[in-house]
Design an enzyme around this catalytic site. Structure first.
Site, PDB file in Angstrom:
ATOM      1  N   SER A   1     -35.648  46.182  11.358  1.00  0.00           N
ATOM      2  CA  SER A   1     -35.038  45.561  10.168  1.00  0.00           C
ATOM      3  C   SER A   1     -34.759  46.607   9.093  1.00  0.00           C
ATOM      4  O   SER A   1     -33.696  46.610   8.460  1.00  0.00           O
ATOM      5  CB  SER A   1     -35.976  44.499   9.594  1.00  0.00           C
ATOM      6  OG  SER A   1     -36.110  43.443  10.495  1.00  0.00           O
TER       7      SER A   1
ATOM      8  N   GLY B   1     -28.059  40.497  16.040  1.00  0.00           N
ATOM      9  CA  GLY B   1     -27.796  39.455  15.046  1.00  0.00           C
ATOM     10  C   GLY B   1     -27.845  40.002  13.634  1.00  0.00           C
ATOM     11  O   GLY B   1     -27.048  39.607  12.771  1.00  0.00           O
TER      12      GLY B   1
ATOM     13  N   GLN C   1     -31.982  37.139   7.610  1.00  0.00           N
ATOM     14  CA  GLN C   1     -30.581  37.511   7.866  1.00  0.00           C
ATOM     15  C   GLN C   1     -29.651  36.719   6.961  1.00  0.00           C
ATOM     16  O   GLN C   1     -28.706  37.272   6.400  1.00  0.00           O
ATOM     17  CB  GLN C   1     -30.244  37.294   9.345  1.00  0.00           C
ATOM     18  CG  GLN C   1     -31.017  38.242  10.246  1.00  0.00           C
ATOM     19  CD  GLN C   1     -30.705  38.051  11.716  1.00  0.00           C
ATOM     20  OE1 GLN C   1     -29.960  37.153  12.089  1.00  0.00           O
ATOM     21  NE2 GLN C   1     -31.284  38.888  12.556  1.00  0.00           N
TER      22      GLN C   1
ATOM     23  N   ASP D   1     -40.764  37.023  15.378  1.00  0.00           N
ATOM     24  CA  ASP D   1     -40.390  37.801  16.568  1.00  0.00           C
ATOM     25  C   ASP D   1     -41.573  38.026  17.513  1.00  0.00           C
ATOM     26  O   ASP D   1     -41.403  38.574  18.602  1.00  0.00           O
ATOM     27  CB  ASP D   1     -39.804  39.154  16.144  1.00  0.00           C
ATOM     28  CG  ASP D   1     -38.462  38.982  15.444  1.00  0.00           C
ATOM     29  OD1 ASP D   1     -37.777  37.972  15.684  1.00  0.00           O
ATOM     30  OD2 ASP D   1     -38.094  39.864  14.646  1.00  0.00           O
TER      31      ASP D   1
HETATM   32  C1  S3P Z   1     -34.359  39.955  10.968  1.00  0.00           C
HETATM   33  C2  S3P Z   1     -34.654  38.658  10.659  1.00  0.00           C
HETATM   34  C3  S3P Z   1     -35.166  37.693  11.631  1.00  0.00           C
HETATM   35  C4  S3P Z   1     -35.708  38.369  12.879  1.00  0.00           C
HETATM   36  C5  S3P Z   1     -34.791  39.440  13.375  1.00  0.00           C
HETATM   37  C6  S3P Z   1     -34.573  40.503  12.311  1.00  0.00           C
HETATM   38  C7  S3P Z   1     -33.829  40.839   9.913  1.00  0.00           C
HETATM   39  O1  S3P Z   1     -34.101  36.843  12.040  1.00  0.00           O
HETATM   40  O2  S3P Z   1     -35.954  37.434  13.881  1.00  0.00           O
HETATM   41  O3  S3P Z   1     -35.325  40.052  14.526  1.00  0.00           O
HETATM   42  O4  S3P Z   1     -33.833  42.071  10.103  1.00  0.00           O
HETATM   43  O5  S3P Z   1     -33.404  40.323   8.866  1.00  0.00           O
HETATM   44  P1  S3P Z   1     -33.730  35.514  11.214  1.00  0.00           P
HETATM   45  O6  S3P Z   1     -33.224  35.907   9.889  1.00  0.00           O
HETATM   46  O7  S3P Z   1     -32.669  34.843  12.045  1.00  0.00           O
HETATM   47  O8  S3P Z   1     -34.998  34.711  11.150  1.00  0.00           O
END
Ligand code: S3P
Length: 451
Positions: free
Chosen positions: A39, A111, A187, A336
């Site tokens: 992240s 994502g 996110q 995670d």
């Molecule tokens: C992340 C947020 C999380 C996490 C992903 C990384 C980020 O997802 O599961 O591996 O770096 O902001 P979500 O925002 O969909 O919960």
């Protein structure tokens, strides 16, 4: 070194990781480091790309996901030096100054790359961007960020009523909003805050529970005007604002450390120290869950590095773990780590219940379905709940042929489960681990010792 315990084979591009516990048993011993936090790595590259001047990044994760971010932002006009874990330099373009590339921006499996980048691109008036990803990412919901961006005035098109990639974005002058997010998602929060950097006035995001706050910490360090109200889980950014390049130090990823913490807790005779792990309180749910289960975990040498708390984590096998219930506000703080927590629960007495985790169905794979199905192939007793898992502990595991479903965290969770199974486990499509942990197999070989 332990070629007899851990072997790999390659067919086309698919790697099979085979693990066989010796008859004498094995234990995990050593001092290790895990790669940089995923992240924080994404955010350092992105903020570096849109800030003025130079950003240096120490400890960047060299996994596939941050590589996708680096590639996208290079195409958008930032200068990113060759990626290495020592020091990466990003020369940013300044807020609102990203170029319009002729190429499609490919977020790969990531994502975070796609969702955060959408907030940045949507706020570049008059420029058109095309964004895609791999087959997993093209099936993951993007409406959770597209809807609030549309409320800010964004123009975004995509498949299935503008909810799935590939996406087209025509940048606009956005207006600030107060968005009440139905889900605790860093996110979503980060996407809107990044869009808010270019909107004139206060953009606020309120979440139902606090998600990871790396964006808030880093945006502040880069000079954004940002305020946080922990009582209401709200963050406000005031735009328009300029960011200034910074020196970022990326700590080790607690989500990668989690595999070793569980391995150390469940494999008898183990003692591992994972050095230099980020222990931001919005990420340490895994430590609390393992402590609830009776694991022997100790934080050593606690310190701060570039605005993020860091520690070395000692784990020792502690005899019998206990089942527990994991739900509510704890879930976003270990979102995670649920597949690897399910592995811990198999070796705990009693039943472990995981609830409020329906989000896992839209991760790199449907992690509730895949965790249950693949671990059950090895003899686990895991039932799927609509929003979680019910794990009956104490059933012995037997090696089997299992599949990662190209999900990095599933590949590594299955490998840790295999350490406590009898017979051979073949983990197919294990190369997925390189998304977040390219050296996973090498470290596994380093720490596994036959008894
Ligand atoms: C992340 C947020 C999380 C996490 C992903 C990384 C980020 O997802 O599961 O591996 O770096 O902001 P979500 O925002 O969909 O919960």
């Amino acid at each position: 070194m332990q070629a007899d315990i851990i072997t790999t084979s390659l067919l086309d591009k698919n790697q099979t990781l085979s693990i066989q516990k010796p008859d004498s048993g094995l234990s995990l011993v050593g001092r290790i480091r895990v790669p940089g936090d995923k992240s924080i790595s994404h955010r350092a590259l992105m903020l570096g790309a849109i800030a003025r001047g130079e950003t240096t990044i120490e400890g960047l994760l060299l996994g596939e996901d941050p590589r996708s971010t680096a590639k996208c932002f290079s195409l958008l006009g930032a200068k990113v030096s060759e990626l290495n874990a020592e020091r990466v330099t990003v020369t940013g373009v300044g807020i609102g100054e990203l170029e319009e590339p002729v190429e499609v921006l490919d977020a790969g499996n990531s994502g975070t790359t796609m969702r955060l980048m959408l907030g940045i691109l949507a706020s570049h008036p008059g420029r058109f961007y095309a964004v895609t990803g791999d087959s997993s990412l093209r099936s993951r919901p993007m409406s959770r960020v597209i809807k609030p961006l549309q409320q800010m005035g964004a123009q975004i098109w995509g498949r299935k009523s503008n909810s799935l990639a590939p996406l087209g974005i025509l940048g606009q002058q956005l207006k600030p909003i107060h968005y009440h997010s139905p889900i605790a998602s860093a996110q979503v929060k980060s996407c809107i805050l990044l869009a808010g950097l270019m909107a004139s006035g206060e953009t606020t995001v309120t979440e139902p529970a606090l998600s990871r706050d790396h964006s808030e910490r880093m945006l502040r360090a880069f000079g954004a005007r940002l305020s946080v109200d922990p009582e209401t889980c709200s963050v406000t950014v005031t735009g328009p604002t300029q960011l200034q390049g910074q020196n970022v130090i990326v700590p080790g990823d607690i989500s990668s450390a989690a595999f070793w913490l569980v391995a150390g807790a469940i494999v008898p005779g183990s003692e591992l120290v994972v050095e230099n792990v980020g222990v931001n309180p919005t990420r340490t749910g895994i430590l609390e869950a393992l402590e609830m289960m009776g694991a022997d975990i100790e934080l050593q040498n606690q310190r701060e590095a570039a605005g993020e708390p860091v520690a070395d984590i000692l784990v020792r096998s502690s005899g019998q773990l206990r089942g527990c219930t994991i739900a509510g506000d704890l879930i976003p703080r270990l979102i995670d780590e649920i597949p690897i927590l399910a592995v811990a629960a198999i070796f705990a007495s009693g039943t472990t219940i995981i609830r409020d985790a329906a989000e896992l169905r839209v991760k790199e794979s449907d992690r509730l379905a895949v965790t249950a199905a693949e671990l059950n192939r090895m003899g686990a007793q895991i039932s799927e709940l609509p929003d979680g898992l019910e794990i009956t502990g104490g059933t012995p595991l037997t090696g089997a042929d299992v599949d990662s479903y190209t999900d990095h965290r599933i590949a590594m969770s299955l490998a840790i489960a295999a350490l406590n199974a009898t017979g051979i486990t073949n983990i197919h499509r294990a190369e997925a681990a390189a998304i977040s942990y390219p050296d996973f197999t090498a470290t596994l070989q380093q720490v596994c010792h036959p008894n």
